[in-house]
Scaffold this active site. Structure first.
Site, PDB file in Angstrom:
ATOM      1  N   GLU A 110      39.715  -8.507 -48.050  1.00 58.51           N
ATOM      2  CA  GLU A 110      40.531  -9.796 -47.705  1.00 58.51           C
ATOM      3  C   GLU A 110      39.872 -10.355 -46.560  1.00 58.51           C
ATOM      4  OE1 GLU A 110      45.308  -9.164 -48.405  1.00 58.51           O
ATOM      5  OE2 GLU A 110      44.279  -7.576 -47.105  1.00 58.51           O
ATOM      6  N   GLU A 130      46.264  -1.784 -52.421  1.00 56.63           N
ATOM      7  CA  GLU A 130      47.963  -1.829 -51.747  1.00 56.63           C
ATOM      8  C   GLU A 130      48.861  -1.284 -52.667  1.00 56.63           C
ATOM      9  OE1 GLU A 130      45.127  -4.159 -49.095  1.00 56.63           O
ATOM     10  OE2 GLU A 130      45.555  -3.847 -51.177  1.00 56.63           O
TER      11      GLU A 130
END
Length: 256
Positions: A110, A130
């Site tokens: 990210e 995640e």
């Protein structure tokens, strides 16, 4: 060269090399890294001699993402108003290039997606795992990845949590350049130097309009662009750019 324990900055010409330096924790992002990255971005933004930034990680790893141990202990890897790692939601005016070696996992991926360009080592590993931990990629992964690559490919990465290589990241259009292992930072600094040859006000305007136009109706985007164009055409740099072209010389940018 500035040294913070977790984030180092070093100047190369007009570029600022920002290095996450927690190799023992695979450069995972804790509160100190987030604070350090925010400070490094401030250094890049406020120093008029700097034209572009390069973000990388120490000792062959970009970043393993959020430091789960620190998070469990109550530390926040976010900076108010700037998001994860002090970067995910930061609105910067100068170009930022990610130089990815080794793992760019979860929040690490990210952080790379928060940069304007990405240079990847062919053996780098990009992943958003995640969902395997009961979470989602909330530092921009779920929001940004489907806008950057085809829908089904983004969904594969988000739903399986499985990583892809730097080489495949290049094929998918996630990485601008794919280079041999160990060469990502040098290639990213070279790219930053190329960007620095262009007018700083124009680069800032491109970034701003791209941000405003994302998801906005075209009419709104063109209105925002008209405001930026008015400021650019009134600048000394635009006159310098045209004069230098006419005189067949390299422009000397003032950033005003």
């Amino acid at each position: 060269m500035n040294h913070a324990a977790e984030v180092r900055t070093e100047t190369f010409g007009t570029s600022l090399l920002i290095t996450i330096d927690r190799p023992a924790a695979r450069n995972a992002v804790n509160a100190a890294v987030a604070t350090g990255l925010a400070a490094a971005l401030d250094e890049l933004e406020t120093d008029p001699a700097l034209r572009a930034g390069v973000l990388t990680g120490a000792q062959g790893t970009f970043s393993a993402g959020m430091d789960l141990k620190a998070a469990l202990a109550g530390e926040s890897p976010e900076i108010p108003g700037r998001g994860f790692g002090g970067l995910a939601q930061a609105e910067t005016t100068k170009p930022l290039v990610a130089a990815v070696e080794g793992w760019a996992m979860g929040g690490g991926f990210e952080l790379a997606l928060s940069c304007d360009l990405i240079v990847a080592a062919e053996n780098a590993a990009f992943g958003l795992p995640e969902a395997k931990r009961g979470l989602i990629a909330a530092g921009g992964g779920v929001i940004r990845l489907p806008k950057r690559i085809p829908h089904h490919l983004a969904m594969e990465l988000l739903l399986t949590g499985e990583p892809i290589s730097g080489e495949r990241a290049g094929r998918l259009g996630i990485a601008n350049r794919v280079v041999p292992a160990g060469e990502a930072t040098a290639a990213a600094l070279q790219l930053a130097e190329q960007l620095a040859a262009n007018a700083p006000l124009a680069l800032a305007a491109v970034k701003k309009i791209v941000r405003v136009a994302d998801g906005a109706p075209e009419s709104q985007a063109f209105a925002a662009q008209a405001r930026e164009m008015a400021a650019l055409t009134a600048s000394a740099d635009v006159r310098e750019g045209m004069t230098a072209f006419a005189e067949r010389r390299t422009p000397v940018w003032q950033g005003k």
